[in-house]
Motif scaffolding. Structure first.
Motif, mmCIF file in Angstrom:
data_model
loop_
_atom_site.group_PDB
_atom_site.id
_atom_site.type_symbol
_atom_site.label_atom_id
_atom_site.label_comp_id
_atom_site.label_asym_id
_atom_site.label_seq_id
_atom_site.Cartn_x
_atom_site.Cartn_y
_atom_site.Cartn_z
ATOM 1 N N ASN A 1 17.192 0.156 -8.383
ATOM 2 C CA ASN A 1 17.848 -1.149 -8.442
ATOM 3 C C ASN A 1 18.570 -1.483 -9.740
ATOM 4 O OD1 ASN A 1 16.892 -2.296 -5.794
ATOM 5 N ND2 ASN A 1 14.912 -1.834 -6.734
ATOM 6 N N TRP A 2 18.502 -0.603 -10.734
ATOM 7 C CA TRP A 2 19.217 -0.876 -11.985
ATOM 8 C C TRP A 2 19.408 0.422 -12.758
ATOM 9 C CZ3 TRP A 2 22.112 -4.812 -12.392
ATOM 10 C CH2 TRP A 2 22.710 -5.154 -13.616
ATOM 11 N N ALA A 3 20.290 0.357 -13.736
ATOM 12 C CA ALA A 3 20.619 1.544 -14.515
ATOM 13 C C ALA A 3 19.408 2.031 -15.321
ATOM 14 C CB ALA A 3 21.777 1.242 -15.452
ATOM 15 N N GLY B 1 13.309 -0.189 -11.547
ATOM 16 C CA GLY B 1 14.344 -0.709 -12.431
ATOM 17 C C GLY B 1 14.221 -2.198 -12.655
ATOM 18 N N GLY B 2 14.920 -2.681 -13.674
ATOM 19 C CA GLY B 2 14.889 -4.107 -13.989
ATOM 20 C C GLY B 2 15.969 -4.455 -14.985
ATOM 21 N N ILE C 1 10.115 -3.379 -17.582
ATOM 22 C CA ILE C 1 9.873 -2.135 -16.859
ATOM 23 C C ILE C 1 10.678 -0.961 -17.404
ATOM 24 C CG2 ILE C 1 11.590 -2.559 -15.044
ATOM 25 C CD1 ILE C 1 9.606 -1.274 -13.062
ATOM 26 N N ASN C 2 11.920 -1.189 -17.827
ATOM 27 C CA ASN C 2 12.721 -0.058 -18.300
ATOM 28 C C ASN C 2 12.147 0.537 -19.585
ATOM 29 O OD1 ASN C 2 14.507 -0.085 -16.162
ATOM 30 N ND2 ASN C 2 15.984 -1.405 -17.184
ATOM 31 N N GLY C 3 11.692 -0.327 -20.479
ATOM 32 C CA GLY C 3 11.058 0.183 -21.694
ATOM 33 C C GLY C 3 9.801 0.970 -21.387
ATOM 34 N N GLN C 4 9.062 0.523 -20.391
ATOM 35 C CA GLN C 4 7.847 1.231 -20.011
ATOM 36 C C GLN C 4 8.161 2.557 -19.331
ATOM 37 O OE1 GLN C 4 6.070 -1.904 -17.764
ATOM 38 N NE2 GLN C 4 5.646 -3.107 -19.598
#
Length: 383
Positions: free
Chosen positions: A100-102, A28-29, A70-73
């Motif tokens: 670590n993130w939504a 996550g990020g 990272i989320n887009g990937q």
């Protein structure tokens, strides 16, 4: 070298049974500037790191638009996995969750419950075995399941497994080899002598104590990287028609200066190459699945700036991302584990000399420190 053991039945014929869902499990990020400090507090929870230090790290995100890629990937990988499953006619829903993130692990568990899933196979977006790349995900899953069951006042009713560490799976290796070849071809087009151009593989550094613990029940984190790097360098060199000289370096060191971490740092490695008379270099982020912060900042920003200061022509190879061979390899791993759960003996495709890692994490593997039990529960293993 591939070391398969051919079974009596094809896993494709039975699909992914007994699994009824797949969990894409990642780090996550932050998605926007306001997310950065809360995200960093999540990552460092319990470590006593002051906000002043976190604010220094937060500045790294300004170089990439105030958000992590990272989320887009992960969304791209999610779509690619769904497409590959559909292409093979495998009906298996894929749910995404982050430590670590939504969307958080809890969000993924709720979605899996709504799907009625009872047997879930997790794919962690880390190819190598270590505490931060394996056991910490298993601990997070166990703690989140426990918290959700307490909140719901009932058992979740889902059994979790995870695919084996896939650092030496042919799909991961092929994606990295293609990326290294493309980077060297870029240098060749500019007239560089490839035989005089070193290849520096880069991965996330970890504390020496974590490296020692990672090898308690299998080849260690560093040994896994060295084995894969040797294969990628050999395969890429054969395709390029040159014998590549290579080494392994590290990035993203954190923690107090008194704590030993794996070395050399990639910037120090570049300085040593410059002193030795090197004029060009290829950086290959073999330790990462996608271009997240450790790649776009530590390599694309810091390391490439170091190379410019030294007068080195540096090209950064791509990560595997959604390379077709890598995506297909992940699905192969899903089918391999499903077949094993059905009592079959599926092919366990690997390259290199280390062989396939065990499906189920063995007692004591991937702890933070060798011989020390943190007392934190962990799913998908024998302890």
């Amino acid at each position: 070298m591939t070391s398969p053991t051919t079974g009596s039945a094809s896993p494709v014929a039975a699909g992914a049974a007994p699994y009824d869902a797949l969990l894409l499990f990642s780090f996550g990020g932050p998605d926007e500037p306001d997310d950065i400090m809360p995200f960093l507090r999540n990552v460092t929870a319990g470590k006593g790191i002051p906000d002043a230090r976190l604010a220094q790290v937060a500045e790294h995100y300004e170089h990439v638009g105030g958000r992590s890629p990272i989320n887009g990937q992960n969304l791209a990988l999610l779509a690619a996995l769904r497409a590959e499953l559909a292409r093979r006619g495998i009906d298996l829903p894929v749910v995404w969750g982050n430590r670590n993130w939504a969307p958080y692990t809890r969000d993924a568990l709720v979605e899996l419950g709504e799907l009625g899933a009872t047997r879930v196979l997790a794919v962690v977006t880390s190819a190598y075995s270590s505490y931060s790349g394996c056991r910490q995900y298993r601990e997070d899953l166990a703690l989140t399941v426990g918290a959700l069951e307490e909140e719901l006042d009932r058992e979740l009713g889902i059994r979790f497994d995870k695919v084996r560490s896939y650092f030496n799976h042919p799909g991961f290796v092929e994606g990295n080899t293609d990326a290294v070849v493309a980077a060297f071809e870029q240098l060749r087009a500019s007239g560089a002598d490839l035989s005089a151009t070193p290849l520096v593989f880069v991965t996330h550094s970890i504390p020496d104590t974590m490296e020692e613990a990672s090898g308690a029940a299998r080849p260690s984190y560093r040994e896994q990287h060295l084995d894969v790097a040797a294969v990628v360098a050999e395969q890429a060199g054969a395709r390029l028609g040159v014998e590549l000289t290579w080494s392994l370096a590290y990035c993203s060191r954190s923690g107090p200066p008194s704590q030993p971490w794996l070395e050399p740092d990639v910037n120090d490695a570049l300085r040593e190459l410059s002193v030795a008379g090197t004029s060009g270099v290829v950086l290959a982020p073999i330790g990462f699945v996608s271009d997240h912060m450790e790649v776009v900042y530590d390599l694309d920003t810091e390391a490439l700036e170091t190379a410019r200061e030294l007068g080195l022509t540096a090209v950064r190879a791509a990560t595997v991302g959604t390379h077709p061979a890598f995506v297909a390899g992940i699905v192969d791993l899903v089918l391999e584990r499903a077949a094993a759960e059905r009592g079959e003996t599926p092919e366990r495709a690997v390259v290199g000399r280390l062989g396939a890692v065990a499906d189920v994490c063995l007692p004591g593997c991937c702890r933070q420190r060798a011989g020390v039990d943190s007392g934190v529960p962990a799913l998908c293993g024998r302890d």
